[in-house]
Every structure is written in structure tokens, then in C-alpha cells.
Design a protein around this motif. Structure first.
Motif, short mmCIF file in Angstrom:
data_model
loop_
_atom_site.label_atom_id
_atom_site.label_comp_id
_atom_site.label_asym_id
_atom_site.label_seq_id
_atom_site.Cartn_x
_atom_site.Cartn_y
_atom_site.Cartn_z
N ALA A 3 9.28 8.22 -36.67
CA ALA A 3 9.13 8.37 -35.22
C ALA A 3 10.27 7.66 -34.48
CB ALA A 3 7.78 7.80 -34.79
N GLN A 4 10.63 6.45 -34.96
CA GLN A 4 11.70 5.71 -34.30
C GLN A 4 13.05 6.42 -34.46
OE1 GLN A 4 11.29 3.18 -32.31
NE2 GLN A 4 13.49 3.04 -31.88
N GLU A 5 13.28 6.97 -35.65
CA GLU A 5 14.53 7.70 -35.88
C GLU A 5 14.61 8.94 -34.99
OE1 GLU A 5 15.44 6.66 -40.59
OE2 GLU A 5 14.10 8.31 -40.06
N THR A 6 13.49 9.63 -34.82
CA THR A 6 13.46 10.81 -33.95
C THR A 6 13.75 10.42 -32.51
OG1 THR A 6 11.83 11.92 -35.37
CG2 THR A 6 12.05 12.73 -33.11
N LYS A 7 13.14 9.35 -32.05
CA LYS A 7 13.36 8.88 -30.68
C LYS A 7 14.83 8.52 -30.46
CE LYS A 7 11.63 5.60 -27.25
NZ LYS A 7 10.62 4.54 -26.96
N GLU A 8 15.42 7.82 -31.42
CA GLU A 8 16.82 7.42 -31.28
C GLU A 8 17.75 8.63 -31.32
OE1 GLU A 8 18.00 4.46 -30.49
OE2 GLU A 8 15.92 3.79 -30.35
N LYS A 9 17.39 9.62 -32.12
CA LYS A 9 18.23 10.83 -32.19
C LYS A 9 18.15 11.59 -30.87
CE LYS A 9 19.59 14.64 -35.12
NZ LYS A 9 19.38 15.36 -36.40
N ILE A 10 16.98 11.64 -30.26
CA ILE A 10 16.84 12.29 -28.95
C ILE A 10 17.76 11.60 -27.93
CG2 ILE A 10 15.29 12.68 -26.99
CD1 ILE A 10 13.01 12.98 -29.06
N LEU A 11 17.76 10.29 -27.94
CA LEU A 11 18.60 9.53 -27.00
C LEU A 11 20.08 9.78 -27.29
CD1 LEU A 11 16.62 6.17 -27.00
CD2 LEU A 11 16.91 7.71 -25.03
N LYS A 12 20.47 9.77 -28.55
CA LYS A 12 21.87 9.95 -28.90
C LYS A 12 22.36 11.35 -28.53
CE LYS A 12 25.20 9.44 -32.68
NZ LYS A 12 25.39 9.04 -34.09
N ILE A 13 21.58 12.36 -28.88
CA ILE A 13 21.96 13.73 -28.55
C ILE A 13 22.01 13.93 -27.04
CG2 ILE A 13 21.19 16.14 -28.62
CD1 ILE A 13 22.41 15.21 -31.24
N SER A 14 21.04 13.37 -26.34
CA SER A 14 21.01 13.51 -24.88
C SER A 14 22.25 12.91 -24.25
CB SER A 14 19.76 12.82 -24.31
OG SER A 14 18.58 13.43 -24.77
N LEU A 15 22.63 11.72 -24.70
CA LEU A 15 23.81 11.07 -24.12
C LEU A 15 25.07 11.87 -24.42
CD1 LEU A 15 25.18 8.82 -22.63
CD2 LEU A 15 25.18 7.46 -24.74
N THR A 16 25.18 12.39 -25.62
CA THR A 16 26.34 13.22 -25.96
C THR A 16 26.45 14.41 -25.02
OG1 THR A 16 26.26 12.59 -28.30
CG2 THR A 16 27.42 14.63 -27.75
#
Length: 204
Positions: A3-16
């Protein structure tokens, strides 16, 4: 993914996506398509695109504030004659702020969106101009206190110094992909100009 990895990936992709296209041009569907997850899954982690942005901005301000605080501690540390005063502080600002992937992406986003949002304009002004100039003024004051710099208007010196840094930041770090080649060009050209600036000012 956890769950934490998914949340962090959402944030990273969003910022990109935000930093390349702009906040308004990116949809929840765009974000989910790149993660990839269902839109319903994203709403499990965030209430929407606005909350993602708020989390990113909060992390940026916490990171930038922490860096500024650390650099101030380094600036106050005892100085050994024969070593470059403030060199570590300058490297920290360049490497951990202007050239840091996360901070650079946030600054790009703010730069892009400041025309359309007073909120973005205010944050960009604070972290691209006000805080760096205020900190640079402290460096010149510290130089003067240590006898390394003559008496001068530290606020004016900060503007003159930072103008060179901002020029090369705009040229090499704020457009297109942030490559190692661009970082090296920035280091080389900004470093050369900074050395000339201090030499012209007669820093001993």
C-alpha cells in the motif's frame, strides 16, 4: 506493491506529469493510467488530484525548510582559514535543491503554474527568490564578520550573486529532461561565474 509503495508511486507519477504538462492539464485518469491502477484505487489513497498536490507541496516545503536549517547550522560552524568558507553550503544548495529531482520538479511546476494561481506564485516567489536571497545575505554578513569581505550592502550583494545562479538555473535546470550533462554544465558555468564574482569583490 505494498500500500505504501502504491501511494508513493501515485505521488511520483503525479509530480512527473504535473511538472511536464501543468497541474490543470493532468487528469486523475492520466495518473492512474501511468501507475497503473484503477481510479477507484487511487481514491482509496487520496480524495483527489488536489490532495495529491497538497501532499507534494507540503513535502517540498518540509524538505526545503530542513535544507535551509541545515545550511544555517553549517554556516555558523567554526571556519578554518585556508578552506573555502561557505563552499559546502553552496554545494548543498546546488546539489540537494536546484538539482534534486524532487525539488527541481516542484520548482518547475510552480514556475509553470504561477501565471494562473496566486498560491503557486506566492510559493514560487518564496522558495526561488525570497528564501535563497535572504540566506545568501546571511552568507555575506558572515563573510564580513570573519574579515573575508569588505564592508558592503549585503542585500545588494546577494541579489548580484544570485542573479548569476538564477541565470544558469533557468538555462540548464528548468527546461527539458534534467540530465547529468545539464547538471554538469550548470556546475561548471555557475561555478566559474561565482569564482569570478568573489575574485572581483576581493574576497581574501
Amino acid at each position: 506493491m505494498s500500500a505504501q509503495e502504491t501511494k508513493e508511486k501515485i505521488l511520483k507519477i503525479s509530480l512527473t506529469l504535473f511538472s511536464r504538462r501543468g497541474y490543470d492539464a493532468v487528469s486523475v485518469r492520466d495518473i492512474c493510467g501511468r501507475v497503473p491502477i484503477k481510479e477507484s484505487t487511487m481514491y482509496y489513497y487520496f480524495r483527489g488530484k488536489r490532495e495529491i498536490l497538497q501532499v507534494l507541496l507540503r513535502r517540498f516545503e518540509e524538505k526545503a525548510e530542513g535544507l535551509m536549517n541545515r545550511m544555517e547550522r553549517e554556516l555558523a560552524a567554526p571556519w578554518q582559514p585556508g578552506t573555502g568558507f561557505g563552499d559546502g553550503v553552496t554545494r548543498g544548495f546546488f546539489e540537494e535543491y536546484l538539482m534534486d529531482e524532487f525539488c527541481n520538479s516542484i520548482l518547475r511546476l510552480l514556475r509553470m503554474e504561477r501565471e494562473n494561481s496566486r498560491e503557486f506564485e506566492k510559493i514560487y516567489d518564496e522558495w526561488m527568490f525570497e528564501r535563497p536571497l535572504h540566506f545568501q545575505q546571511k552568507i555575506f554578513s558572515a563573510l564580513a564578520e570573519r574579515g573575508l569581505f569588505g564592508q558592503a550592502d549585503c542585500a545588494e550583494l546577494a541579489v548580484e550573486y544570485y542573479a548569476h545562479v538564477f541565470l544558469y538555473t533557468e538555462r540548464w535546470l528548468m527546461c527539458g529532461e534534467l540530465t547529468e550533462e545539464k547538471k554538469e554544465r550548470f556546475r561548471r558555468e555557475a561555478g566559474k561565474q561565482i569564482a569570478r564574482f568573489f575574485r572581483d569583490k576581493g574576497v581574501v
